[in-house]
Design a protein around this motif. Structure first.
Motif: not given
Ligand SMILES: Nc1ncnc2c1ncn2[C@@H]1O[C@H](COP(=O)(O)OP(=O)(O)OP(=O)(O)O)[C@@H](O)[C@H]1O
Ligand SMILES: Nc1ncnc2c1ncn2[C@@H]1O[C@H](COP(=O)(O)OP(=O)(O)OP(=O)(O)O)[C@@H](O)[C@H]1O
Ligand SMILES: [Mg+2]
Ligand SMILES: [Mg+2]
Lengths: 257, 257
Positions: B213-221, B239-249
């Motif tokens: 799940i991608i959290p709301r994160s100021v850095k992403l915006s 933000g980076a960690k959540s997209y990294k997990l998404l990539g693997a999944e």
């Protein structure tokens, strides 16, 4: 005589529907008669005021546009004394395809709502996040366009495209169309980005940008799930205060025109 | 043989472009060759990677669709070894009107990109927040659709409309189209609303919803204003960690098809 204003920005999720509902509500509390027209097939304006698609089946903006129903039969009262809703559902998305080849397709909405002006002080039209036929119809039905701009990077990109489209509509279809104002939304005081975007907008559009700024507020995103304007859902919070200030500022700018 | 995936949701501002750039980048870091196609006239994917509209004038997806240029001449390298960009600018918005009456108008994008599949492992197509001709073209050019859903009230409303459109495209235009997956975005752990929306999505689409799940994160915006994916702009953040997990999944789900 009622003034018709389209709320538009083709960038998605910038606070168009949220501004329509909450500015509309604040003006209604100041004694103005307000009609909200849901001009987006997503029908978020309708659901944000608690109206579900199944309840209005066959009695929406779509039926007015295809001359099946009169506006008087479709307009709903809301729980708030001076505010009415002309609802929509997803049928509206088919309309753009149905009329794509018809003559005067850009003016259907304008002729459908012209008789409503006398009954309201303000009529606001919600638009989808695109510059297609629905949005062009809303521009032609309106005197002016209010543009919400989210205080984020991508939101800056789209302004020039939107202003270009407005200029084209003004030159070719609707000469009296003008910019009502620019509203900064989702301003997050914790981030530099919000300030940078706000500064950029003020550098280019200072006189047209409302001094009232809408902060990012969780309560604002919760209000639609309760079917209420923020001024009812969380009356003392920052979100409600900011839209209340906007309501007063919006009115003060009317007389200065 | 490259798999083509459209990233789509007609609700605006739900994280389509952000997911395209960041999922694309994470897969490129895992050694996959990735092409990002900017299929939205807002061209946020292009600008989010630092490509400005003036630099690519006359050399965009639009020129490929009207057979003025070949894809090989338009595709740009990015700063990241395994990731390429097929950019766009606002010219793309005129294309939908230009081709509206042409036969086979729903398949132009599919034929324009079919020769690219052999050169990439994954091709992602960004789409505008609407279910118009550009999005239909992207569906017909893709094997599947990845749907980002913002964890907010209005975002729930649109899912049934989107799935209905996908079903129609599958029945009438493109029988092999299927749902790649549903991604929950902008999840705010401080609010009940996020949890309620996530629970509602999981109740209806459990097997198709990514556990990442991608959290709301100021850095992403903030990342797009620096023209960088989050994995570069703020490598150690949530933000980076959540997209990294998404990539693997995402990759692990490919083999399970
Ligand atoms: N100031 C705010 N603070 C926090 N959340 C907000 C704010 N304004 C709107 N929202 C939320 O952000 C999301 C986008 O707002 P909204 O739907 O009003 O935008 P929109 O421009 O109408 O979107 P669309 O382009 O899809 O029509 C919604 O979930 C809404 O509840
Ligand atoms: N997880 C997140 N946390 C905080 N902000 C985010 C997140 N994901 C995206 N954003 C920001 O929210 C805004 C909307 O995201 P984005 O532009 O990717 O959505 P979209 O669905 O592509 O919008 P559109 O419908 O206009 O194409 C952008 O300003 C983006 O930077
Ligand atoms: Mg809206
Ligand atoms: Mg986008």
């Amino acid at each position: 005589m009622g003034k018709v204003i389209a709320i538009s920005n083709q960038k998605g999720g910038v606070g168009k529907t949220t501004t329509l509902i909450n500015l509309g509500y604040e003006l209604s509390k100041l004694g103005k008669k307000v009609l909200l027209i849901d001009g987006d097939p997503q029908a978020n304006c309708s659901s944000g005021l608690g109206v579900q698609s199944a309840d209005i089946s066959g009695s929406t903006l779509y039926e007015i546009l295809i001359n099946k129903k009169t506006a008087a039969k479709v307009i709903l009262e809301t729980a708030y004394p001076n505010m009415w809703l002309l609802p929509s559902n997803s049928n509206l998305s088919g309309w753009q395809v149905e009329i794509a080849a018809m003559p005067k397709r850009e003016y259907f909405m304008a002729s459908a709502i012209k008789n409503l002006k006398a009954q309201y002080d303000f009529i606001f039209i919600d638009t989808p996040p695109s510059l297609g036929l629905l949005t062009i119809n809303a521009f032609n039905a309106s005197e002016s366009v209010l543009i919400p701009i989210q205080c984020e990077y991508y939101a800056l990109e789209g302004i020039s495209q939107l202003l270009k489209t407005m200029r084209l509509v003004k030159e070719r279809l609707h000469p009296s169309l003008h910019l009502e104002g620019i509203l900064l939304t989702m301003y997050d005081i914790r981030t530099k980005l919000s300030k940078e975007v706000a500064d950029a907008v003020l550098r280019n559009f200072k006189h047209k940008t409302y001094t009232s700024i809408i902060p990012r507020s969780v309560k604002l995103s919760e209000a639609p799930s309760h079917g209420k304007p923020i001024g009812v859902y969380d009356e003392t919070g920052l979100g409600a205060k900011s839209y209340k200030l906007l309501g007063a500022e919006f009115l003060s700018r009317q007389s200065v025109a």
